[in-house]
Design a protein around this motif. Structure first.
Motif, short mmCIF file in Angstrom:
data_model
loop_
_atom_site.label_atom_id
_atom_site.label_comp_id
_atom_site.label_asym_id
_atom_site.label_seq_id
_atom_site.Cartn_x
_atom_site.Cartn_y
_atom_site.Cartn_z
N LEU A 289 0.82 -1.22 0.00
CA LEU A 289 0.00 0.00 0.00
C LEU A 289 0.85 1.26 0.00
CD1 LEU A 289 -2.83 -1.01 2.52
CD2 LEU A 289 -2.89 -1.02 0.02
N ALA A 290 2.10 1.14 0.47
CA ALA A 290 2.94 2.33 0.66
C ALA A 290 3.22 3.05 -0.65
CB ALA A 290 4.26 1.93 1.33
N VAL A 291 3.14 2.35 -1.77
CA VAL A 291 3.41 3.03 -3.05
C VAL A 291 2.11 3.53 -3.68
CG1 VAL A 291 5.53 1.80 -3.53
CG2 VAL A 291 3.39 0.81 -4.29
N GLU A 292 1.04 3.52 -2.89
CA GLU A 292 -0.26 4.02 -3.35
C GLU A 292 -0.69 3.38 -4.67
OE1 GLU A 292 -0.82 8.23 -2.99
OE2 GLU A 292 0.86 8.34 -1.60
N PRO A 293 -0.87 2.06 -4.66
CA PRO A 293 -1.29 1.38 -5.88
C PRO A 293 -2.78 1.64 -6.13
CG PRO A 293 -1.25 -0.18 -4.08
CD PRO A 293 -0.77 1.13 -3.51
N GLU A 294 -3.24 1.23 -7.30
CA GLU A 294 -4.66 1.36 -7.62
C GLU A 294 -5.34 0.00 -7.59
OE1 GLU A 294 -4.09 3.10 -11.39
OE2 GLU A 294 -3.20 4.92 -10.54
N VAL A 295 -4.50 -1.03 -7.85
CA VAL A 295 -5.01 -2.40 -7.87
C VAL A 295 -4.19 -3.19 -6.86
CG1 VAL A 295 -5.33 -4.47 -9.29
CG2 VAL A 295 -5.59 -2.18 -10.31
N LEU A 296 -4.86 -4.15 -6.19
CA LEU A 296 -4.14 -5.02 -5.26
C LEU A 296 -4.39 -6.47 -5.67
CD1 LEU A 296 -2.41 -4.22 -2.92
CD2 LEU A 296 -4.38 -4.46 -1.40
N LEU A 297 -3.31 -7.21 -5.98
CA LEU A 297 -3.43 -8.63 -6.31
C LEU A 297 -3.06 -9.43 -5.06
CD1 LEU A 297 -1.52 -8.55 -9.72
CD2 LEU A 297 -3.97 -8.16 -9.31
#
Lengths: 252, 263, 284
Positions: free
Chosen positions: A162-170
């Motif tokens: 989450l620390a890199v501020e993603p948009e999608v999480l697999l």
């Protein structure tokens, strides 16, 4: 608003083995999609095509198109590090780096060139709070990540993603190696993250899929058999193979 | 486990075989490396004349030769230097001289100097002169090559050639006579000393204070080591004494650079 | 096959071997201490010992030139060998085909077993003339010794580094890649850090070999007993000076006591290195 994912005619071969056959699928923005199916059905392979991690092994051949928002991630000009920043991943077994808790979470931001200590501290705190780990590790950020319990390590890996501020999480069977208590915590966490991130999650645990996903996709022998709203899939599946699997009678 | 027993049995067999064989007497020689060539040639002859005896030869340096024979660990010691009480521990040794072994000052041909005065050789070896130009040669730094403190040749050089002064501490130390020759041959500006009865190719032998070495008149050359064999006086008439006196009386020592009978 | 480690006789034998090993090891240290004591007990022994002038026949026993020699030569070898070895290790670790890896590991293992005198001879033939022609000085030098040692420890370093990189779990590399790291970033920021205990361990083994190496160094270093003034000047290390002067000082003499002290200094240096490596090598 997170982007939608659109997969068109995706096939994967390992040497001669045709591991994924002409899969087409859409994931709506902000929804949780569960991928279920027997072992070796291709669901983990499918997950790894979404951030192009499959290519790291060097053996896989891939054809088809995958759109993240408007852009085809398999375009020749695609920027893989940027793609992976936008599409975070959590693995089956917790894989924290043998660094301190702080350095684990700060790893991604540092890759992007964030060096300011204050900024890093803010990111680390925010990510650990999002991953529901902050209360357990505050004041111990200098300790090795390896001193945490398995469940804590997995939440640390989520915080790291989450620390890199993603948009999608697999998520690739994120609770497979955890005890029931830790599993519950992760499931609560996924529920809390729903809406802010588009989440694709592989699971062997059908009840888990039923509890936390908006929609479910059933894979068998490299083929997408059926995808639909979770409630409908679990109560009235369209395909007989899905029903067989859900009732424990499926044999591949 | 059976292989362990097999191994044990095998070693026992070998050990008993060694015991059962006809008795052979073993003698050992150890010491200065400068005369090893001669000893290796002469010892087989003594062995042929004395069936039932075997002799081993090893280097180790002059001091080691004296120390080891004094303590009874070898039968014959070889040394270029006079035994000191600290080494012998008071044990009485009998000295059998092997003759004179000339010590030549050798230089790299590029130095352009092949004749120096006694004062100049002292200045060169003690490090007071550090360019060959200062003694009329090429514009090259002087590279002094020396031998370890245990070397008999070094003590001869310091006592007879440098009137008691020490070779410079800036000298490069070569562990053996052969290494010294190779190093001087290859290093421009090098000067060193060599125990040899002939002038080897690839280097120049220095004339010092008017003396120039000539193999045909080797005894006129003033710088030499006097290697000798030592055995314990307590072994008066035993095989070790016989071996030492045999080795001290062979005429062809000259072929190995050993001149004259006694010193 | 019977479990022969549990038989009474076999167990006795094993215990005896262990005991012999222990006694021999401790005995060696004790013998060195006893030998050294003769000199250490003297007044102003230390100021004599840590002087920079070595002339034992005149009772000047300054071992500083040899300490400097040992440190400079070892450091020089490390500076040259470690980056090269890391390069070799990384190149091998990146190889995808197992056959190539196997071959390289075997080749490196063979190289680690090359006797040091071969390296010394090669140094005498190639390195000494090269230093003389290209860098200056007489050729016999600390630099030449450093180069020879660097080549000697290169296979050891490469092998250890490669094996510790191989032990970094694939899951960590994937975790890094999944966060957007390029292969280079994964290598530098994860693989090297995760491999650190193995890397320091390999470093230590290599340093021990370099510090203790005698023959190869002796053949090219020049054996000069004065304090070296530059990398191209000849010098001596603790080990080479021990071998040079060993025969002139029979046991019991003052000079021999100083050689014992030099051996103790070497052991002390290794002990300090091991302790340091234990601290650095552990994961934070």
């Amino acid at each position: 608003m997170p982007p939608e994912i659109r997969v068109e005619g995706l096939s994967v071969w390992y040497d001669r083995h045709h591991a994924l056959k002409q899969v087409s699928l859409e994931v709506a923005p902000g929804e949780v999609l569960a991928l279920i199916g027997p072992s070796g059905c291709g669901k983990s392979t499918f997950l790894r095509t979404l951030n192009r991690l499959l290519e790291e092994g060097g053996r896989a051949r891939i054809s088809g198109r995958v759109f993240l928002g408007d852009a085809d991630i398999y375009d020749a000009a695609a920027d893989i590090p940027d793609l992976r920043r936008r599409v975070g991943m959590v693995f089956q077994a917790p894989n924290p780096f043998p660094f301190s808790i702080f350095d684990n979470v700060a790893y991604g931001p540092r890759l992007q060139g964030v060096t300011d200590r204050q900024a890093l501290r803010r990111i680390v705190e925010r990510s650990l709070q999002q991953a529901a780990l902050w209360d357990e590790v505050r004041g111990k950020l200098r300790r090795s990540a390896l001193t945490l319990s398995g469940g804590q390590q997995q939440r640390l890996c989520i915080a790291r993603a989450l620390a890199v501020e993603p948009e999608v999480l697999l998520m690739d069977e994120p609770t497979a190696s955890l005890d029931p208590m830790s599993t519950t915590k992760i499931e609560e966490l996924v529920a809390a993250l729903r809406g802010r991130y588009t989440i694709v999650m592989v699971t062997h645990n059908l009840r888990q899929a039923a509890r936390i996903s908006d929609r479910t996709a059933f894979f068998a022998e490299g083929t997408l058999i059926e995808v639909g709203p979770t409630r409908q899939m679990f109560t009235a599946p369209l395909d007989p193979r899905t029903e067989q699997y859900l009732t424990g009678r499926y044999e591949s | 486990m059976s292989w362990i027993w097999a191994l044990l049995l095998m070693s026992l067999t070998i050990a008993s075989g060694a015991v059962a064989q006809p008795r052979t007497e073993h003698l050992s020689i150890l010491g200065a490396t400068s005369t090893l060539g001669y000893l290796r040639a002469a010892v087989p002859e003594w062995e042929r004349l004395h069936p039932g005896y075997t002799v081993s030869i090893s280097g180790g340096g002059s001091v080691a030769g004296v120390v080891e024979v004094s303590r009874g660990r070898v039968d014959v010691g070889v040394s270029d230097v006079t035994p000191q009480k600290e080494w012998t521990g008071g044990v009485r040794l009998v000295r059998v001289p092997l003759g004179r072994l000339p010590i030549l000052v050798i230089v790299h041909p590029g130095t352009g100097v092949s004749r120096v005065s006694a004062a100049e050789i002292e200045a060169l070896m003690t490090g007071r002169v550090n360019s060959w130009r200062q003694v009329g040669g090429a514009d090259l730094p002087v590279v002094v090559m020396s031998r370890p403190l245990a070397s008999g040749a070094l003590s001869v050089v310091e006592q007879k050639m440098l009137s008691g002064r020490r070779v410079t501490t800036r000298a490069i130390v070569q562990l053996s006579n052969g290494a010294m020759l190779a190093a001087v041959r290859e290093t421009p500006g090098a000067i060193g000393f060599l125990e040899s009865g002939v002038v080897p190719s690839g280097v120049l032998a220095m004339a010092i204070g008017g003396d120039r070495y000539n193999p045909r008149n080797a005894l006129a050359w003033p710088y030499f080591a006097a290697p000798a064999l030592y055995y314990r006086a307590s072994q008066g008439s035993g095989p070790a004494a016989d071996l030492a006196h045999f080795l001290g009386s062979q005429g062809y020592r000259r072929d190995y650079g050993l001149y004259g009978a006694a010193s | 096959m019977r479990d022969w480690t549990h038989g009474g006789l076999a167990r006795g034998l094993l215990a005896a071997t262990a005991l012999i090993f222990l006694v021999a090891g401790l005995g060696l240290v004790a013998a060195l201490f006893l030998g050294a004591w003769r000199f250490l007990g003297e007044p102003s022994a230390l100021s004599n010992l840590f002087g920079d002038f070595w002339d034992p026949l005149r009772n000047r026993y300054g071992v500083l030139p040899f300490i400097v020699g040992s440190v400079v030569v070892t450091l020089g070898a490390l500076v040259m060998a470690v980056p090269l070895a890391l390069g070799v290790a990384v190149t091998l670790a990146e190889q995808r085909t197992a056959g190539m890896k196997d071959f390289a590991v075997r080749a490196l293992t063979v190289l680690t077993a090359v006797p040091s005198v071969i390296f010394g001879w090669w140094g005498l033939q190639m390195v000494v003339p090269w230093v003389r022609a290209r860098v200056g000085g007489p050729g016999f030098s600390l630099l030449a010794a450093g180069i020879v040692l660097a080549l000697m420890v290169l296979p050891t370093f490469s092998l250890f580094f490669f094996q510790s990189l191989e032990r970094v779990p694939q899951s960590l590399r994937e975790g890094s890649a999944a966060l957007g790291a390029t292969p280079d970033q994964t290598l530098w920021r994860v693989a090297f850090r995760a491999a650190m205990p193995g890397l320091t361990n390999g470093l230590l083994v290599g340093v021990a070999r370099a510090l203790g190496e005698t023959m190869a160094v002796q053949m090219v270093i020049g054996g000069q007993t004065a304090l070296p003034s530059s990398l191209t000047s000849p010098g001596a290390t603790l080990t080479t000076q021990i071998i040079t002067d060993m025969t002139v000082f029979p046991p019991g003499t003052r000079g021999h006591a100083v050689l014992d002290i030099m051996a103790l200094l070497l052991m002390l240096g290794m002990y300090v290195l091991v302790r340091l490596a234990e601290r650095w090598g552990s994961v934070s």
